[in-house]
Design a protein around this motif. Structure first.
Motif, short mmCIF file in Angstrom:
data_model
loop_
_atom_site.label_atom_id
_atom_site.label_comp_id
_atom_site.label_asym_id
_atom_site.label_seq_id
_atom_site.Cartn_x
_atom_site.Cartn_y
_atom_site.Cartn_z
N GLU A 134 0.81 -1.21 0.00
CA GLU A 134 0.00 0.00 0.00
C GLU A 134 0.85 1.26 0.00
O GLU A 134 0.43 2.31 -0.44
N GLU A 135 2.06 1.16 0.53
CA GLU A 135 2.91 2.34 0.60
C GLU A 135 4.34 1.89 0.38
O GLU A 135 4.79 0.91 0.94
N THR A 136 5.08 2.61 -0.46
CA THR A 136 6.45 2.22 -0.76
C THR A 136 7.30 2.27 0.50
O THR A 136 7.35 3.28 1.19
N ILE A 137 7.99 1.18 0.79
CA ILE A 137 8.92 1.16 1.90
C ILE A 137 10.25 1.70 1.42
O ILE A 137 10.78 1.26 0.41
N LYS A 138 10.79 2.69 2.12
CA LYS A 138 12.04 3.30 1.72
C LYS A 138 13.05 3.21 2.85
O LYS A 138 12.69 3.16 4.01
N ALA A 139 14.31 3.19 2.51
CA ALA A 139 15.36 3.26 3.50
C ALA A 139 16.11 4.55 3.23
O ALA A 139 16.93 4.64 2.32
N ASP A 140 15.75 5.57 3.99
CA ASP A 140 16.34 6.89 3.81
C ASP A 140 16.17 7.39 2.39
O ASP A 140 17.13 7.74 1.70
N ARG A 141 14.92 7.38 1.89
CA ARG A 141 14.59 7.92 0.57
C ARG A 141 15.42 7.26 -0.53
O ARG A 141 15.87 7.90 -1.48
N LEU A 142 15.58 5.96 -0.42
CA LEU A 142 16.36 5.26 -1.45
C LEU A 142 15.59 5.13 -2.75
O LEU A 142 16.15 4.77 -3.77
N VAL A 143 14.29 5.38 -2.73
CA VAL A 143 13.49 5.42 -3.95
C VAL A 143 13.11 6.87 -4.20
O VAL A 143 12.62 7.54 -3.31
N VAL A 144 13.35 7.36 -5.41
CA VAL A 144 13.08 8.75 -5.70
C VAL A 144 11.59 9.05 -5.54
O VAL A 144 10.74 8.22 -5.82
N ASP B 25 1.37 0.90 -5.71
CA ASP B 25 0.03 1.16 -6.26
C ASP B 25 0.07 2.17 -7.39
O ASP B 25 -0.61 1.99 -8.41
N LYS B 26 0.82 3.24 -7.23
CA LYS B 26 0.80 4.32 -8.21
C LYS B 26 1.29 3.87 -9.58
O LYS B 26 0.69 4.19 -10.61
N THR B 27 2.39 3.13 -9.61
CA THR B 27 3.03 2.78 -10.88
C THR B 27 2.84 1.32 -11.26
O THR B 27 3.11 0.93 -12.39
N GLN B 28 2.42 0.48 -10.28
CA GLN B 28 2.28 -0.96 -10.47
C GLN B 28 3.63 -1.63 -10.80
O GLN B 28 3.67 -2.72 -11.34
N ARG B 29 4.71 -0.95 -10.47
CA ARG B 29 6.02 -1.60 -10.65
C ARG B 29 6.33 -2.44 -9.42
O ARG B 29 5.82 -2.19 -8.32
N VAL B 30 7.16 -3.45 -9.59
CA VAL B 30 7.60 -4.28 -8.47
C VAL B 30 8.64 -3.49 -7.69
O VAL B 30 9.62 -3.02 -8.27
N ILE B 31 8.45 -3.35 -6.38
CA ILE B 31 9.38 -2.56 -5.59
C ILE B 31 10.17 -3.38 -4.57
O ILE B 31 11.14 -2.89 -4.00
N ALA B 32 9.77 -4.63 -4.34
CA ALA B 32 10.49 -5.43 -3.35
C ALA B 32 10.14 -6.90 -3.52
O ALA B 32 9.14 -7.26 -4.12
N VAL B 33 11.00 -7.73 -2.95
CA VAL B 33 10.77 -9.17 -2.90
C VAL B 33 10.60 -9.54 -1.44
O VAL B 33 11.44 -9.18 -0.59
N GLY B 34 9.52 -10.25 -1.10
CA GLY B 34 9.31 -10.73 0.25
C GLY B 34 9.57 -12.23 0.30
O GLY B 34 9.09 -12.98 -0.55
N LEU B 35 10.34 -12.67 1.29
CA LEU B 35 10.69 -14.08 1.45
C LEU B 35 10.23 -14.56 2.82
O LEU B 35 10.60 -13.97 3.85
#
Length: 256
Positions: free
Chosen positions: A11-21, A91-101
């Motif tokens: 639901e919301e992009t997880i970032k580590a110190d704004r690592l995603v623009v 949600d906004k772009t429908q791009r894959v942003i992470a892999v969960g294991l």
């Protein structure tokens, strides 16, 4: 639980110190990206296990991804029995942003980011993460493990509550990439299970690619064909079920 059993939409992009623009619509040209790489980032030394090139996490040029690996573009994930994988979508772009294991009661989110040629990101990232956690009323402490310096954090689930959510961050600086793992679940309190997650983390292969990418940008992940086919089949099944349900409701309304 099968390999492709779980799909989760983030639901919301997880970032580590704004690592995603922030601006997803602005794409840097190759020249701009190269220029950004030469900007004056604070010069922290790269941090990685001394045996990283031999025991991982690996750069694509250091090892052949043969055998039980799942190719996700920037990441190749070592598969093992009992390991369940999910992709997290923005949600906004429908791009894959992470892999969960998910493995034996523990979960690890994995992401790879571009980094400068000569300096690392992990020290700066964990310092800022720790500051953010403390600002939220939580605690953060560094600990040394086989994979290097880790950051263990605990934040109240509800403000003022004694119940804490514990998360451990792993980070490794590679050649022009930074790999981050976010561990939760049983591995945060069980050293043996933490070692299992670290072993999986160290088995990951990062493919930085040849395209210029500004430092701290997320490296692109892709959906494997088998997974894409399963997602398409699941979506088609859901559409068919909705159509059948709508038809049944119309029949019931007509009979009243």
């Amino acid at each position: 639980m099968g390999l492709f059993d779980i799909f989760k939409r983030k639901e919301e992009t997880i970032k580590a110190d704004r690592l995603v623009v922030e601006d997803e619509d602005a794409e840097a040209t190759a020249e701009e990206a190269e220029a950004v790489e030469e900007e004056d980032f604070e010069d922290f030394a790269k941090e990685a296990p001394e045996d990283r090139a031999e025991n991982g996490p690996f750069d694509r040029g250091e090892i052949e991804a043969e055998g039980a690996y799942l190719d996700l573009g920037a990441l190749r994930i070592p598969m093992r029995e009992g390991l369940a994988l999910r992709l997290e979508f923005e949600d906004k772009t429908q791009r894959v942003i992470a892999v969960g294991l998910d493995y034996e009661g523990s979960t690890m989110q994995v992401q790879a980011f571009a980094s400068p040629r000569s300096s690392g990101l992990w020290r700066d990232v964990r310092t800022k993460l720790a500051a953010q956690v403390k600002k939220q009323g939580g605690r953060a402490e560094e600990k040394v493990a086989e994979v290097g310096t880790m950051l263990r954090t605990s934040v109240p689930i509800v403000q003022g509550s004694d119940k804490l959510r514990v998360v451990q961050f792993l980070g490794v600086d590679g050649p022009r990439w930074f790999l981050r793992g976010v561990v939760s679940g049983q591995a945060t309190s069980d050293e043996a299970k933490l070692e299992q997650m670290i072993e999986i983390f160290r088995g990951v292969i990062v493919d930085r690619g040849d395209r210029p990418v500004p430092p701290r940008d997320l490296l692109a992940l892709t959906v494997p064909e088998a997974m894409a086919n399963q997602m398409a089949a699941s979506a088609a099944q859901q559409r068919a079920q909705r159509t059948a349900m709508a038809a049944k409701q119309r029949e019931q309304q007509a009979g009243q």
